[in-house]
Design a protein around this motif. Structure first.
Motif, mmCIF file in Angstrom:
data_model
loop_
_atom_site.group_PDB
_atom_site.id
_atom_site.type_symbol
_atom_site.label_atom_id
_atom_site.label_comp_id
_atom_site.label_asym_id
_atom_site.label_seq_id
_atom_site.Cartn_x
_atom_site.Cartn_y
_atom_site.Cartn_z
ATOM 1 N N MET A 55 -21.921 61.699 42.335
ATOM 2 C CA MET A 55 -20.924 60.681 41.997
ATOM 3 C C MET A 55 -21.332 59.910 40.748
ATOM 4 N N VAL A 56 -22.616 59.579 40.644
ATOM 5 C CA VAL A 56 -23.114 58.852 39.467
ATOM 6 C C VAL A 56 -22.956 59.718 38.218
ATOM 7 N N ARG A 57 -23.349 61.008 38.318
ATOM 8 C CA ARG A 57 -23.234 61.913 37.167
ATOM 9 C C ARG A 57 -21.780 62.062 36.714
ATOM 10 N N GLU A 58 -20.869 62.207 37.673
ATOM 11 C CA GLU A 58 -19.447 62.358 37.336
ATOM 12 C C GLU A 58 -18.918 61.112 36.629
ATOM 13 N N ARG A 59 -19.307 59.953 37.111
ATOM 14 C CA ARG A 59 -18.840 58.707 36.509
ATOM 15 C C ARG A 59 -19.405 58.549 35.095
ATOM 16 N N LEU A 60 -20.672 58.871 34.929
ATOM 17 C CA LEU A 60 -21.282 58.773 33.599
ATOM 18 C C LEU A 60 -20.653 59.783 32.639
ATOM 19 N N ALA A 61 -20.359 60.986 33.127
ATOM 20 C CA ALA A 61 -19.739 62.009 32.283
ATOM 21 C C ALA A 61 -18.333 61.587 31.855
ATOM 22 N N ALA A 62 -17.684 60.762 32.679
ATOM 23 C CA ALA A 62 -16.342 60.285 32.340
ATOM 24 C C ALA A 62 -16.385 59.091 31.400
ATOM 25 N N GLY A 63 -17.589 58.683 31.005
ATOM 26 C CA GLY A 63 -17.729 57.587 30.056
ATOM 27 C C GLY A 63 -17.881 56.213 30.679
ATOM 28 N N ALA A 64 -17.923 56.145 31.997
ATOM 29 C CA ALA A 64 -18.093 54.847 32.666
ATOM 30 C C ALA A 64 -19.580 54.543 32.799
ATOM 31 N N GLY A 65 -19.917 53.306 32.746
ATOM 32 C CA GLY A 65 -21.302 52.899 32.911
ATOM 33 C C GLY A 65 -21.492 52.141 34.205
ATOM 34 N N TYR A 66 -22.698 51.726 34.421
ATOM 35 C CA TYR A 66 -23.034 50.968 35.622
ATOM 36 C C TYR A 66 -23.747 49.688 35.241
ATOM 37 N N VAL A 67 -23.498 48.664 36.001
ATOM 38 C CA VAL A 67 -24.249 47.420 35.893
ATOM 39 C C VAL A 67 -25.288 47.399 37.005
ATOM 40 N N ARG A 68 -24.864 47.847 38.206
ATOM 41 C CA ARG A 68 -25.763 47.906 39.362
ATOM 42 C C ARG A 68 -25.430 49.149 40.185
ATOM 43 N N LEU A 69 -26.430 49.624 40.850
ATOM 44 C CA LEU A 69 -26.243 50.716 41.818
ATOM 45 C C LEU A 69 -26.924 50.263 43.096
ATOM 46 N N ALA A 70 -26.193 50.254 44.189
ATOM 47 C CA ALA A 70 -26.739 49.790 45.456
ATOM 48 C C ALA A 70 -26.474 50.827 46.546
ATOM 49 N N SER A 71 -27.287 50.775 47.564
ATOM 50 C CA SER A 71 -27.094 51.645 48.732
ATOM 51 C C SER A 71 -27.642 50.933 49.957
ATOM 52 N N PRO A 72 -27.314 51.432 51.130
ATOM 53 C CA PRO A 72 -27.844 50.793 52.346
ATOM 54 C C PRO A 72 -29.354 50.906 52.399
ATOM 55 N N GLU A 73 -29.982 49.875 52.938
ATOM 56 C CA GLU A 73 -31.431 49.932 53.120
ATOM 57 C C GLU A 73 -31.739 50.773 54.359
ATOM 58 N N LEU A 74 -32.905 51.366 54.388
ATOM 59 C CA LEU A 74 -33.282 52.216 55.506
ATOM 60 C C LEU A 74 -34.405 51.641 56.351
ATOM 61 N N GLY A 75 -34.859 50.460 56.018
ATOM 62 C CA GLY A 75 -35.937 49.860 56.790
ATOM 63 C C GLY A 75 -35.861 48.358 56.700
ATOM 64 N N GLY A 76 -36.891 47.717 57.169
ATOM 65 C CA GLY A 76 -36.919 46.271 57.132
ATOM 66 C C GLY A 76 -36.920 45.746 55.711
ATOM 67 N N VAL A 77 -36.048 44.809 55.438
ATOM 68 C CA VAL A 77 -35.995 44.176 54.118
ATOM 69 C C VAL A 77 -36.470 42.760 54.286
ATOM 70 N N VAL A 78 -37.498 42.408 53.555
ATOM 71 C CA VAL A 78 -38.068 41.061 53.679
ATOM 72 C C VAL A 78 -37.563 40.182 52.557
#
Length: 78
Positions: A55-78
């Motif tokens: 998804m990131v590659r497709e968006r970048l190939a279409a000329g769109a950029g990113y400010v942030r990329l986030a995903s769910p955490e998989l463990g304890g977040v302090v």
């Protein structure tokens, strides 16, 4: 590498549960997708990461950029 359909089937086979569940909201459900079960399955995690990367590659190939990329955490977040 698994395709989206295979990933969906794998996700369901690993973490889809049927029964009587009380959700955090207090409501009841006859089914539940347990994220803790798929978080510990390397094939599912690898498939999710591969799909996110595509998804990131497709968006970048279409000329769109990113400010942030986030995903769910998989463990304890302090």
């Amino acid at each position: 590498m698994v395709d989206k359909a295979e990933l969906g089937k794998l996700l369901l086979s690993v973490s889809y549960l049927e029964g009587d569940f009380v959700l955090r909201s207090g409501k009841r459900s006859k089914y539940y997708l347990d994220k803790y079960l798929f978080e510990t399955e390397p094939r599912v995690l690898r498939g999710i990461v591969q799909e996110m990367a595509a998804m990131v590659r497709e968006r970048l190939a279409a000329g769109a950029g990113y400010v942030r990329l986030a995903s769910p955490e998989l463990g304890g977040v302090v």
